[in-house]
Design a protein around this motif. Structure first.
Motif, PDB file in Angstrom:
ATOM      1  N   ALA A   1      -3.319  51.746  49.742  1.00 18.80           N
ATOM      2  CA  ALA A   1      -3.204  51.580  51.185  1.00 18.80           C
ATOM      3  C   ALA A   1      -3.579  52.844  51.937  1.00 18.80           C
ATOM      4  O   ALA A   1      -3.297  53.953  51.493  1.00 18.80           O
ATOM      5  CB  ALA A   1      -1.778  51.171  51.552  1.00 18.80           C
TER       6      ALA A   1
ATOM      7  N   TRP B   1       2.250  47.040  55.852  1.00 17.14           N
ATOM      8  CA  TRP B   1       3.055  46.518  54.740  1.00 17.14           C
ATOM      9  C   TRP B   1       4.542  46.671  55.050  1.00 17.14           C
ATOM     10  O   TRP B   1       5.334  45.764  54.804  1.00 17.14           O
ATOM     11  CB  TRP B   1       2.721  47.222  53.428  1.00 17.14           C
ATOM     12  CG  TRP B   1       1.439  46.869  52.753  1.00 17.14           C
ATOM     13  CD1 TRP B   1       0.479  47.740  52.329  1.00 17.14           C
ATOM     14  CD2 TRP B   1       0.976  45.565  52.363  1.00 17.14           C
ATOM     15  NE1 TRP B   1      -0.552  47.062  51.733  1.00 17.14           N
ATOM     16  CE2 TRP B   1      -0.271  45.720  51.729  1.00 17.14           C
ATOM     17  CE3 TRP B   1       1.492  44.280  52.501  1.00 17.14           C
ATOM     18  CZ2 TRP B   1      -1.000  44.654  51.228  1.00 17.14           C
ATOM     19  CZ3 TRP B   1       0.760  43.203  52.004  1.00 17.14           C
ATOM     20  CH2 TRP B   1      -0.475  43.393  51.376  1.00 17.14           C
TER      21      TRP B   1
ATOM     22  N   ILE C   1       7.421  49.592  48.564  1.00 18.16           N
ATOM     23  CA  ILE C   1       7.307  49.972  49.982  1.00 18.16           C
ATOM     24  C   ILE C   1       8.605  50.609  50.472  1.00 18.16           C
ATOM     25  O   ILE C   1       8.590  51.562  51.248  1.00 18.16           O
ATOM     26  CB  ILE C   1       6.936  48.742  50.828  1.00 18.16           C
ATOM     27  CG1 ILE C   1       5.497  48.327  50.504  1.00 18.16           C
ATOM     28  CG2 ILE C   1       7.079  49.024  52.306  1.00 18.16           C
ATOM     29  CD1 ILE C   1       5.120  46.987  51.052  1.00 18.16           C
TER      30      ILE C   1
ATOM     31  N   PRO D   1      -3.574  44.098  55.027  1.00 18.74           N
ATOM     32  CA  PRO D   1      -2.272  43.832  55.642  1.00 18.74           C
ATOM     33  C   PRO D   1      -2.258  44.008  57.155  1.00 18.74           C
ATOM     34  O   PRO D   1      -1.414  43.421  57.837  1.00 18.74           O
ATOM     35  CB  PRO D   1      -1.346  44.835  54.957  1.00 18.74           C
ATOM     36  CG  PRO D   1      -2.240  45.950  54.556  1.00 18.74           C
ATOM     37  CD  PRO D   1      -3.536  45.294  54.177  1.00 18.74           C
TER      38      PRO D   1
ATOM     39  N   LEU E   1       6.572  40.099  49.453  1.00 23.05           N
ATOM     40  CA  LEU E   1       5.198  40.517  49.180  1.00 23.05           C
ATOM     41  C   LEU E   1       5.000  40.554  47.666  1.00 23.05           C
ATOM     42  O   LEU E   1       5.433  41.493  47.006  1.00 23.05           O
ATOM     43  CB  LEU E   1       4.942  41.886  49.805  1.00 23.05           C
ATOM     44  CG  LEU E   1       5.226  41.979  51.313  1.00 23.05           C
ATOM     45  CD1 LEU E   1       5.157  43.412  51.783  1.00 23.05           C
ATOM     46  CD2 LEU E   1       4.277  41.090  52.097  1.00 23.05           C
TER      47      LEU E   1
ATOM     48  N   GLU F   1      -2.375  50.872  56.838  1.00 23.51           N
ATOM     49  CA  GLU F   1      -2.020  49.713  56.011  1.00 23.51           C
ATOM     50  C   GLU F   1      -0.594  49.822  55.491  1.00 23.51           C
ATOM     51  O   GLU F   1       0.126  48.816  55.424  1.00 23.51           O
ATOM     52  CB  GLU F   1      -3.004  49.568  54.850  1.00 23.51           C
ATOM     53  CG  GLU F   1      -4.372  49.096  55.282  1.00 23.51           C
ATOM     54  CD  GLU F   1      -5.399  49.123  54.187  1.00 23.51           C
ATOM     55  OE1 GLU F   1      -6.384  48.367  54.290  1.00 23.51           O
ATOM     56  OE2 GLU F   1      -5.244  49.890  53.208  1.00 23.51           O
TER      57      GLU F   1
END
Length: 160
Positions: A122, A130, A157, A86, A140, A126
């Motif tokens: 992640a 994201w 997220i 990402p 996403l 990262e």
């Protein structure tokens, strides 16, 4: 825009991409955006062997792709763009790549501490990337194969 699909997958070119996604979107160009691969003739030749007949492989560094994003100058054809992480994708979006949705396969970097889904882990950096992408309204979607159900990574997220 000639990009049919952008996929984030640390494996880049592999069976799910060559047999599933390239066929599903009718891609005739696999555009690998990776500094590591662009610097390795060996990796490029391995990927060329995996590309199906009638599909062309183009490998660019992240900077080459950032310039293309800024200029809108993508390879001719129906492009399936492949990015390993990402962070690189966020750099492309910052350079001008306009996206409404990103397809996500397996994303696992060394040192990943955040398990976002079974498929997506992640690092701290990262996770920030994201969040930045999700904050820009980009959907996403985690989906290994075209026939499988999509999982929205944005929801996970938002919890972090």
């Amino acid at each position: 825009m000639p990009i049919e699909l952008v996929r984030v997958d640390h494996r880049l070119v592999h069976g799910q991409v060559t047999m599933g996604w390239s066929r599903a979107v009718g891609a005739d160009v696999l555009l690998v955006i990776s500094d590591r691969v662009a610097a390795s003739p060996f990796d490029i030749s391995l990927m060329e062997m995996a590309v199906p007949p009638g599909v062309r492989l183009v490998v660019w560094s992240v900077d080459q792709a950032r310039q293309a994003a800024a200029d809108g100058a993508w390879p001719d054809g129906k492009v399936l763009a492949l990015v390993a992480n990402p962070i690189d994708l966020e750099r492309l979006v910052a350079a001008g790549l306009t996206l409404s949705e990103v397809n996500i396969g397996g994303v696992r970097s060394e040192g990943a501490r955040h398990k976002l889904t079974k498929e997506v882990h992640a690092t701290d950096d990262e996770l920030v990337a994201w969040k930045t992408l999700a904050g820009q309204g980009i959907r996403l979607s985690v989906q290994w194969l075209p026939a499988q159900k999509r999982k929205l990574l944005n929801d996970e997220i938002a919890k972090r």
